[in-house]
Design a protein around this motif. Structure first.
Motif, short mmCIF file in Angstrom:
data_model
loop_
_atom_site.label_atom_id
_atom_site.label_comp_id
_atom_site.label_asym_id
_atom_site.label_seq_id
_atom_site.Cartn_x
_atom_site.Cartn_y
_atom_site.Cartn_z
N ASP A 17 11.13 41.82 -38.28
CA ASP A 17 12.34 42.33 -38.78
C ASP A 17 12.78 43.15 -37.49
OD1 ASP A 17 14.46 43.51 -40.07
OD2 ASP A 17 13.35 45.02 -41.29
N LEU A 18 13.84 42.60 -36.92
CA LEU A 18 14.52 42.93 -35.63
C LEU A 18 15.61 43.90 -35.97
CD1 LEU A 18 13.87 39.60 -33.93
CD2 LEU A 18 12.37 41.47 -34.06
N ARG A 19 15.64 44.98 -35.81
CA ARG A 19 16.70 45.93 -36.14
C ARG A 19 17.06 46.81 -34.69
NH1 ARG A 19 18.06 46.14 -41.36
NH2 ARG A 19 16.56 45.14 -42.82
N GLU A 20 16.08 46.94 -33.73
CA GLU A 20 16.38 47.84 -32.68
C GLU A 20 17.42 47.38 -31.77
OE1 GLU A 20 12.58 48.66 -34.35
OE2 GLU A 20 13.47 46.83 -33.84
N HIS A 21 18.02 48.33 -31.28
CA HIS A 21 19.25 47.84 -30.07
C HIS A 21 18.96 47.05 -29.22
CE1 HIS A 21 23.04 49.35 -27.81
NE2 HIS A 21 23.22 48.30 -28.52
N MET A 39 15.44 30.22 -32.89
CA MET A 39 15.50 30.54 -34.30
C MET A 39 16.51 31.36 -34.86
SD MET A 39 11.61 30.10 -35.74
CE MET A 39 10.58 28.57 -35.33
N VAL A 40 16.82 32.47 -33.94
CA VAL A 40 17.50 33.51 -34.35
C VAL A 40 19.09 33.13 -34.50
CG1 VAL A 40 18.51 35.74 -33.83
CG2 VAL A 40 16.11 34.96 -33.04
N ASN A 41 19.49 31.95 -33.86
CA ASN A 41 20.87 31.72 -34.01
C ASN A 41 20.93 30.13 -34.45
OD1 ASN A 41 20.37 30.02 -31.65
ND2 ASN A 41 22.44 30.32 -30.78
N GLY A 42 19.83 29.58 -34.92
CA GLY A 42 19.73 28.31 -35.74
C GLY A 42 19.77 27.22 -34.86
N ARG A 170 22.03 46.42 -20.41
CA ARG A 170 21.81 47.72 -20.80
C ARG A 170 23.00 48.53 -21.40
NH1 ARG A 170 16.75 49.40 -19.02
NH2 ARG A 170 15.85 48.39 -17.38
N THR A 171 24.15 48.03 -20.97
CA THR A 171 25.49 48.82 -21.38
C THR A 171 26.24 48.09 -22.35
OG1 THR A 171 26.71 47.78 -19.57
CG2 THR A 171 25.77 49.91 -18.95
N LEU A 172 25.70 46.92 -22.91
CA LEU A 172 26.46 46.37 -24.21
C LEU A 172 26.39 47.02 -25.30
CD1 LEU A 172 25.57 42.51 -23.04
CD2 LEU A 172 27.72 43.62 -22.67
N PRO A 173 27.33 47.00 -26.16
CA PRO A 173 27.02 47.53 -27.32
C PRO A 173 26.46 46.54 -28.17
CG PRO A 173 29.37 46.60 -27.31
CD PRO A 173 28.53 46.51 -25.77
N GLN A 174 26.32 45.41 -28.09
CA GLN A 174 25.52 44.30 -28.90
C GLN A 174 24.13 44.65 -28.87
OE1 GLN A 174 27.95 43.19 -26.93
NE2 GLN A 174 29.51 42.25 -27.81
N GLN A 175 23.66 44.11 -30.06
CA GLN A 175 22.05 44.33 -30.04
C GLN A 175 21.67 43.11 -28.90
OE1 GLN A 175 20.02 42.33 -33.43
NE2 GLN A 175 18.37 43.88 -33.25
N VAL A 176 20.87 43.43 -28.20
CA VAL A 176 20.38 42.39 -27.23
C VAL A 176 18.70 42.25 -27.49
CG1 VAL A 176 19.67 42.14 -24.70
CG2 VAL A 176 21.75 43.34 -25.51
#
Length: 221
Positions: A17-21, A39-42, A170-176
């Motif tokens: 379960d991957l929820r961290e930023h 697998m994360v993006n199919g 490091r500065t992106l708002p997206q989850q990386v």
């Protein structure tokens, strides 16, 4: 979930379960981490089990999931497909519904953010390795995904460009979700997974995960 290539199991009964930023994924070559990331993006569908992104199954909602999950490959040359820098960023917006002016504004903003605006109309293949990786990143981020998966984006770069890419992530708002062999780039991450022989063998803080991985590799002949 499990996935195999023929008789070789590369992802072996993994449940996450991957929820961290900021999440790191490390492991030796052949450990299965690239298959897991895809697998994360199919890009790859598990043989058993399922992958859910915002509740959507990658088997049934590939287009929606790829709008949510951007993917950066190790070698930018495999990702850059258009002749010029601006064209390569622009192509990701071709079905966005934005007007031409809005698209050009979005392209210029992405190029400026990644230090490429002065190269806007230059041939993409003439960029340096570091600039190509920034272009690959810009071409993904211009579509504004919610999640960014980066599969060893610094592998072919020198130290200066490793630092530039690392600081950008490091500065992106997206989850990386970052796959890397540059272990020091994981400092400050929220969570790091260690993968070995298709399994997650450690899941914890960056310092602990790196220490576990280094010790694991030192045990190998």
């Amino acid at each position: 979930m499990t996935h195999a290539y023929g008789d070789r199991v590369v992802v072996d009964d993994v449940s996450l379960d991957l929820r961290e930023h900021r999440i790191g994924l490390i492991g030796a070559n052949g450990s299965g981490k690239s298959t897991l990331a895809r697998m994360v993006n199919g890009l790859i569908v598990p043989d058993t089990g399922r992958v859910l992104v915002d509740g959507l199954d990658t088997r049934d909602h590939v287009k929606e999931i790829r709008r949510r999950v951007g993917f950066v490959f190790p070698d930018a040359d495999t990702q850059i497909i258009m002749p010029t820098v601006a064209e390569d960023v622009r192509i990701g917006l071709r079905d966005s519904g934005l007007s031409r002016d809005e698209i050009e504004a979005r392209v210029d903003e992405a190029l400026a953010r990644h230090g490429l605006l002065e190269h806007r109309d230059h041939p993409a293949h003439l960029l340096s390795s570091g600039q190509k990786q920034m272009l690959a990143l810009a071409s993904v981020l211009v579509t504004e995904p919610q999640i960014l998966v980066c599969d060893e984006p610094t592998t072919l770069l020198d130290l200066r460009n490793v630092r530039i890419i690392t600081e950008t992530l490091r500065t992106l708002p997206q989850q990386v979700i970052l796959l890397t062999h540059h272990l020091d780039t994981l400092s400050g991450f929220d969570r790091v997974l260690v993968m070995d022989a298709g399994k997650i063998v450690f899941d914890g803080a960056p310092e602990d995960a790196v220490a576990y991985y280094v010790a694991l590799m030192e045990q190998r002949p």
